[in-house]
Design a protein around this motif. Structure first.
Motif, PDB file in Angstrom:
ATOM      1  N   GLN A  67       0.815  -1.212   0.000  1.00 53.95           N
ATOM      2  CA  GLN A  67       0.000   0.000   0.000  1.00 53.95           C
ATOM      3  C   GLN A  67       0.853   1.268   0.000  1.00 53.95           C
ATOM      4  OE1 GLN A  67      -0.352  -2.588   2.118  1.00 53.95           O
ATOM      5  NE2 GLN A  67      -2.471  -3.286   2.146  1.00 53.95           N
ATOM      6  N   ILE A 120       1.757   3.171  -3.182  1.00 50.78           N
ATOM      7  CA  ILE A 120       0.868   4.172  -3.796  1.00 50.78           C
ATOM      8  C   ILE A 120       1.523   5.557  -3.729  1.00 50.78           C
ATOM      9  CG2 ILE A 120      -1.351   5.388  -3.518  1.00 50.78           C
ATOM     10  CD1 ILE A 120      -2.518   2.716  -2.508  1.00 50.78           C
ATOM     11  N   LEU A 161       0.555   7.649   4.665  1.00 45.52           N
ATOM     12  CA  LEU A 161      -0.424   7.020   3.772  1.00 45.52           C
ATOM     13  C   LEU A 161      -1.840   7.223   4.288  1.00 45.52           C
ATOM     14  CD1 LEU A 161      -0.916   5.236   1.261  1.00 45.52           C
ATOM     15  CD2 LEU A 161      -0.885   3.267   2.791  1.00 45.52           C
ATOM     16  N   SER A 162      -1.990   7.142   5.609  1.00 49.26           N
ATOM     17  CA  SER A 162      -3.341   7.231   6.161  1.00 49.26           C
ATOM     18  C   SER A 162      -3.945   8.616   5.946  1.00 49.26           C
ATOM     19  CB  SER A 162      -3.311   6.890   7.656  1.00 49.26           C
ATOM     20  OG  SER A 162      -2.678   7.934   8.377  1.00 49.26           O
ATOM     21  N   VAL A 194      -3.878  10.355   3.003  1.00 46.75           N
ATOM     22  CA  VAL A 194      -4.312  10.673   1.635  1.00 46.75           C
ATOM     23  C   VAL A 194      -5.731  10.148   1.388  1.00 46.75           C
ATOM     24  CG1 VAL A 194      -1.933  10.692   0.813  1.00 46.75           C
ATOM     25  CG2 VAL A 194      -3.327   8.619   0.508  1.00 46.75           C
ATOM     26  N   TRP A 195      -6.251  10.454   0.203  1.00 43.48           N
ATOM     27  CA  TRP A 195      -7.615  10.062  -0.143  1.00 43.48           C
ATOM     28  C   TRP A 195      -7.811   8.552   0.011  1.00 43.48           C
ATOM     29  CZ3 TRP A 195      -8.931  12.907  -5.405  1.00 43.48           C
ATOM     30  CH2 TRP A 195      -8.985  14.297  -5.151  1.00 43.48           C
ATOM     31  N   HIS A 196      -9.048   8.187   0.255  1.00 39.69           N
ATOM     32  CA  HIS A 196      -9.363   6.761   0.336  1.00 39.69           C
ATOM     33  C   HIS A 196      -9.451   6.190  -1.076  1.00 39.69           C
ATOM     34  CE1 HIS A 196     -11.405   7.657   4.460  1.00 39.69           C
ATOM     35  NE2 HIS A 196     -10.127   7.955   4.422  1.00 39.69           N
ATOM     36  N   VAL A 197      -8.890   5.032  -1.238  1.00 37.52           N
ATOM     37  CA  VAL A 197      -8.917   4.416  -2.561  1.00 37.52           C
ATOM     38  C   VAL A 197      -8.905   2.899  -2.415  1.00 37.52           C
ATOM     39  CG1 VAL A 197      -6.406   4.512  -2.763  1.00 37.52           C
ATOM     40  CG2 VAL A 197      -7.790   4.343  -4.831  1.00 37.52           C
ATOM     41  N   ARG A 198      -9.621   2.263  -3.318  1.00 36.64           N
ATOM     42  CA  ARG A 198      -9.581   0.804  -3.365  1.00 36.64           C
ATOM     43  C   ARG A 198      -9.401   0.342  -4.783  1.00 36.64           C
ATOM     44  NH1 ARG A 198     -10.193  -1.951   1.108  1.00 36.64           N
ATOM     45  NH2 ARG A 198     -10.161  -4.014   0.179  1.00 36.64           N
TER      46      ARG A 198
END
Lengths: 178, 580
Positions: B388, B391, B573-574, B576-580
């Motif tokens: 992760q 990213i 990382l926590s 930034v925008w949420h992404v899946r």
């Protein structure tokens, strides 16, 4: 000596400080390994690689349909398209632009389909610094929820020919719900 | 002489070699047997390696001066062209030629064997040279501006792919020659028992090299066929995963070769021996078993490959290869500590380290390589390869920031260090300007460290790698980066100039030594370092293999830095925008 054959009975279990260090290192390796599945289930930022095969022509057509039906404005000759919250959005990467400009709402979730009609490109959202690979022939679906509002840039960070460094785009995020 | 014969730590070799009459000489310095045929190819490959290093080095300084925004030297076509040139000459031609030289050297000298086949060695050498020249011409003619990775559907001139295939085949012949040498040495009983640790490490490198080169062929042959019109196209996702089977796995060849060189220089400079043969060999075994999944590191934000695949493979199956590096990171300095304490240098935690032979550029180069690789390359590598976190790193300058402290500050510096033994012992020429020799590893090491710090943190601000203009002047949507990124790019530029200075100094010293250096034939090598008589008298127990408090402190600091940087990245990382 590292440059001579070892004695016959060289096989022995590690001991002393070396053994302690190996133990600590193994535990640390396990912590780092478990962190990734943990974040997959409980973290908010993941790259799941969701993708579908698509031909460049078919993807172009989808992008155009999306832009026609969702256009809300224009900036510098580039259409601005606003997808419905929870809905699909399309973004086309090609030498050397990101088409169209997307307008999103903070706190809403969107499925953004990104693909290329020519070379490989790199979707790099700045200044957040979130990066995803874009390949021709693959519809890369990012399920994104903006958590901040403002004007964000997309730059290309996969080399795509001589105009690579000119390839920029935009995502606009508005504060309130529509 | 170095400390080795002074200490008498090199026992006479008992078994007879399998050399033909007159085709072997005993090294006047170390007493090791040098196969005449093998030595010839060691010299050829080493010379070729340095020539490619020079080409890559000229590229390096041009690139550093282009990405330093205050200078911005090259125009866009030449920037991307030189970037292609730099990557291939450094990462493939310089490194592979030097590695074949190492394989020939350790396979024959440490096993007291002759080289398996001179004909095979010629074929391998000529293919590697021919291929490299073809590639360089294809690049410089402007027909192949595709960067080192040549990601399809970017199209290069067919000669570009063909040249790389030739280099890979030539290198494969070199590796086969090494395996042949292992075979005849075993058959003829030129050594007793198991092979020495350095040969074991080199064998691990050679095994990984075979898998690597096969991946290279699997990626390059379809690309070549496509470029000449015999195939309709190559799937970009398949190409990426296969190409990185070459691209990343070859870095594990470099790691294996570098660690072997660390052990080799440790023995040559302070007479160190492994704490535990089992542990060191086990760690090399882990490399062989778990390195083949490394191509995942480059696909962590790719479409079409799922999270489970990414997590399992990027962690080398639960970080077992990282474990191997952490083991070597302990045993290498620990073996130095034990050896130095055994000589009586046991004041405090670090008395053994301050008394180490720092006037020997082979030692200082090796130790700098160890520190730079561990603290710089190792920590950043694992963090960037976390699925992760990638990213926030994919295709930014954080990536080259990482590999310039693995393959440059680590492998290249270790190979440079080895040269300070290689030239006096195999070429039998003394280095001139010994003060400059002693400075060279420091100039290069400090330069590349500053360079990589600048690069890495510029990447943390989002600055892309392989990008001509961070100002985006002329782009439809104006954008840019935080001023902090520009400070970091400046640091990168300054570090790049310092590192390039160290690199050109190295080449100048090697050329001066090989062509104009004083011959030491018959006399043996002039020592780099005269050991000051031990501060204290050695006492019983000094050679206790488990008494390594200094190394424990060093590795403790390492682990702490690792943990802090690792969790800091999760925190970033926590945000930034949420992404899946």
């Amino acid at each position: 000596m590292s440059i001579h054959s070892p004695p016959e009975d060289w096989f022995e279990a590690p001991s002393g400080a070396e053994r302690v260090w190996i133990g600590i290192a193994m535990i640390w390796c396990l912590v780092m390994f478990i962190a990734m599945p943990y974040w997959y289930f409980f973290g908010k930022q993941n790259s799941t690689g969701e993708a579908y095969r698509v031909t460049p022509a078919a993807f172009s057509a989808r992008v155009n349909t999306f832009v026609e039906s969702h256009k809300v404005g224009e900036v510098k000759g580039m259409p601005i398209a606003e997808p419905a919250p929870g809905g699909d959005a399309y973004l086309l990467a090609r030498m050397w632009q990101w088409y169209p400009v997307l307008k999103l709402r903070k706190g809403q979730t969107y499925r953004i389909h990104i693909s290329s009609t020519d070379l490989q490109h790199g979707f790099s959202l700045q200044p957040l610094n979130m990066n995803f690979q874009i390949l021709p022939g693959y519809d890369h679906v990012l399920t994104i929820t903006p958590t901040s509002a403002g004007e964000f840039s997309i730059v290309c960070n996969e080399f795509c020919g001589i105009g690579h460094h000119l390839m920029t785009g935009q995502i606009l995020v508005e504060e309130q719900a529509p | 002489m170095t400390t080795i014969t002074a200490d008498g730590v090199l026992p006479a070799r008992t078994p007879a070699g399998n050399h033909l009459a007159g085709a072997v000489r005993s090294c006047e310095t170390t007493g090791l047997p040098l196969c005449a045929v093998s030595s010839r190819f060691v010299r050829w490959h080493a010379v070729a390696a340095v020539v490619f290093l020079l080409i890559g080095g000229i590229g390096a300084i041009l690139l550093a001066l282009t990405r330093w925004p205050a200078v911005h030297l090259l125009n866009p076509p030449w920037y991307y062209r030189v970037l292609t040139l730099h990557g291939l000459n450094m990462l493939i031609f310089w490194i592979l030629n030097f590695e074949v030289a190492i394989l020939y050297f350790v396979g024959t000298t440490l096993l007291n064997s002759r080289l398996y086949s001179a004909a095979l060695a010629w074929a391998g050498f000529l293919l590697m040279i021919a291929g490299a020249i073809i590639v360089d011409i294809a690049i410089l003619s402007g027909t192949s501006d595709v960067l080192m990775t040549s990601y399809v559907p970017l199209l290069a001139h067919p000669a570009f792919y063909l040249g790389i295939i030739l280099v890979a085949v030539g290198c494969l012949l070199g590796v086969i020659n090494f395996f042949g040498t292992l075979y005849i040495a075993k058959r003829d009983g030129t050594y007793e028992g198991s092979v020495p640790l350095v040969v074991f490490g080199a064998t691990a490198a050679a095994i990984i090299a075979v898998v690597t080169l096969l991946h290279g062929a699997a990626a390059m042959i379809p690309a070549f066929l496509w470029s000449v019109g015999l195939m309709d196209g190559v799937d970009p996702s398949w190409y990426r995963s296969t190409w990185w089977g070459l691209g990343h796995m070859s870095q594990q060849v470099n790691v294996c070769a570098m660690v072997s060189v660390w052990y080799l220089i440790g023995t040559l400079s302070v007479g160190s021996k492994p704490l535990s043969e089992t542990v060191c060999r086990g760690a090399f075994l882990l490399y062989i078993l778990f390195i083949n999944v490394a191509s995942a590191h480059h696909l962590l934000t790719d479409p079409g490959v799922g999270a489970a695949w990414k997590i399992w493979n990027t962690s080398y199956a639960m970080y077992l290869a990282v474990l191997a590096s952490m083991v070597h990171g302990f045993t290498v300095p620990a073996s130095i500590e034990v050896a130095m304490r055994g000589k009586g240098f046991r004041r405090g935690l670090f008395g053994w380290l301050t008394a180490a032979p720092w006037k020997n550029p082979a030692f200082s180069g090796f130790f700098l390589s160890l520190v730079i690789f561990g603290f710089g390359g190792g920590i950043t590598g694992v963090v960037l390869g976390t699925q992760q976190i990638n990213i926030m790193a994919h295709n930014t300058l954080r990536i080259p920031g990482h590999f310039h402290v693995t393959v440059v500050g680590g492998t290249t510096l270790a190979f440079m260090a080895l040269t300070y033994y290689l030239v006096p012992l195999v070429f039998r020429r003394e280095f001139p300007a010994r003060v400059l020799c002693r400075l060279q590893p420091w100039i290069f090491g400090i330069g590349i460290t500053l360079f990589a710090i600048g690069m890495s943190f510029a990447g943390s601000y989002g600055v892309p790698r392989r990008h001509w203009d961070v100002e985006f002047s002329g782009a439809l949507f104006a954008t840019g980066f935080d001023s902090g990124a520009h400070v970091m790019l400046g640091l990168m530029g300054i570090g790049g100039v310092i590192a390039a200075t160290g690199l050109f100094l190295y080449i100048a010293l090697v050329v001066a030594a090989v062509f104009f250096g004083r011959s030491n034939a018959g006399a043996g090598m002039e020592p780099w370092h005269t050991e000051r008589s031990g501060g204290e008298v050695a006492r019983p127990g000094d050679e206790d293999e488990h008494h390594t408090p200094g190394t424990l402190v060093l590795t403790g600091i390492f682990l702490l830095s690792f943990v802090v940087y690792y969790f800091a990245n999760w925190k970033w990382l926590s945000d930034v925008w949420h992404v899946r």
